[in-house]
Design an enzyme around this catalytic site. Structure first.
Site, short mmCIF file in Angstrom:
data_model
loop_
_atom_site.label_atom_id
_atom_site.label_comp_id
_atom_site.label_asym_id
_atom_site.label_seq_id
_atom_site.Cartn_x
_atom_site.Cartn_y
_atom_site.Cartn_z
N TYR A 1 0.85 -1.20 0.00
CA TYR A 1 0.00 0.00 0.00
C TYR A 1 0.88 1.25 0.00
O TYR A 1 0.64 2.19 -0.77
CB TYR A 1 -0.93 -0.02 1.22
CG TYR A 1 -1.66 1.27 1.44
CD1 TYR A 1 -2.65 1.69 0.56
CD2 TYR A 1 -1.34 2.10 2.52
CE1 TYR A 1 -3.32 2.89 0.76
CE2 TYR A 1 -2.00 3.30 2.72
CZ TYR A 1 -2.98 3.69 1.84
OH TYR A 1 -3.63 4.89 2.02
N GLU B 1 -11.46 5.69 5.11
CA GLU B 1 -10.90 6.62 6.10
C GLU B 1 -11.91 6.90 7.21
O GLU B 1 -11.54 6.98 8.39
CB GLU B 1 -10.48 7.94 5.45
CG GLU B 1 -9.36 7.83 4.43
CD GLU B 1 -8.00 7.59 5.05
OE1 GLU B 1 -7.88 7.55 6.28
OE2 GLU B 1 -7.03 7.45 4.27
N TRP C 1 -5.03 2.11 10.72
CA TRP C 1 -5.20 1.93 9.28
C TRP C 1 -4.98 0.47 8.89
O TRP C 1 -5.59 -0.03 7.96
CB TRP C 1 -4.25 2.86 8.52
CG TRP C 1 -4.38 2.74 7.04
CD1 TRP C 1 -3.42 2.35 6.17
CD2 TRP C 1 -5.55 3.02 6.24
NE1 TRP C 1 -3.91 2.35 4.88
CE2 TRP C 1 -5.21 2.77 4.89
CE3 TRP C 1 -6.85 3.45 6.53
CZ2 TRP C 1 -6.12 2.93 3.85
CZ3 TRP C 1 -7.75 3.61 5.49
CH2 TRP C 1 -7.38 3.35 4.16
#
Length: 197
Positions: A18, A40, A48
């Site tokens: 990522y 988000e 995350w």
């Protein structure tokens, strides 16, 4: 060996990929912006890593991140999502995502695209920071404050300044790769201008 931002190291191959392939790359299309808005806002209060590892679950649960379809979700769909182990089963965050899909469509109708709207906050040019240490990178900024206030005024939910700063970073409106990270220059060079001029 290529240098990377410290936060991307030692978590998982998926997490590093990522960082190496997506984070900070300028996003100019609406589908990706909607995907990151969903992810988000789901992250709020969590890591995350937790959200990223459920990304495919979210893709399936939220109709391939199609805002037109998500905006039509009713109580039955929300109830099903609250029971879906593939996503974070928080009713408030799920209903916020459905609400935000409708608001996303409102913005798209008014501005031509959500991407055009959000890039207006940086006057069409990425903010390129030159941090040398991870601790220098802020969690919010005056820019994310303004974006958050504007989105809330338009009816969006779970779009606080910290969440929106993360969105701006992820979608390349802010380049917060450390200067010694190989992606700092790559993300900077990836931006060749906005397609709508």
């Amino acid at each position: 060996m290529r240098e990377r931002c410290p936060w991307s190291l030692g978590v998982s191959d998926e997490y590093q990929a990522y960082h190496d392939e997506e984070w900070g790359l300028p996003v100019l299309d609406d589908p990706t912006h909607f995907e990151f808005l969903v992810l988000e806002s789901a992250q709020a209060g969590l890591s995350w890593r937790t959200v990223l590892h459920k990304r495919e679950g979210y893709r399936k649960a939220f109709a391939g991140f199609d805002p037109l379809r998500v905006a039509r979700f009713g109580d039955r769909e929300v109830d099903a999502l609250v029971s879906d182990p593939g996503i974070i089963r928080n009713r408030q965050k799920i209903t916020a995502a459905v609400n935000n899909a409708a608001r996303f469509l409102d913005v798209r109708e008014k501005f031509g695209s959500f991407a055009r709207y959000i890039w207006g906050f940086v006057d069409g040019e990425p903010v390129v920071n030159h941090w040398r240490e991870q601790h220098e990178v802020p969690a919010t900024s005056p820019l994310s404050d303004r974006l958050s206030v504007d989105l809330k005024a338009r009816g969006f939910k779970f779009v606080g300044s910290t969440t929106m700063y993360s969105h701006l970073q992820a979608c390349g409106l802010i380049n917060d790769h450390l200067v010694n990270c190989f992606r700092h220059r790559e993300c900077q060079e990836a931006f060749t201008g906005l397609p709508w001029g």
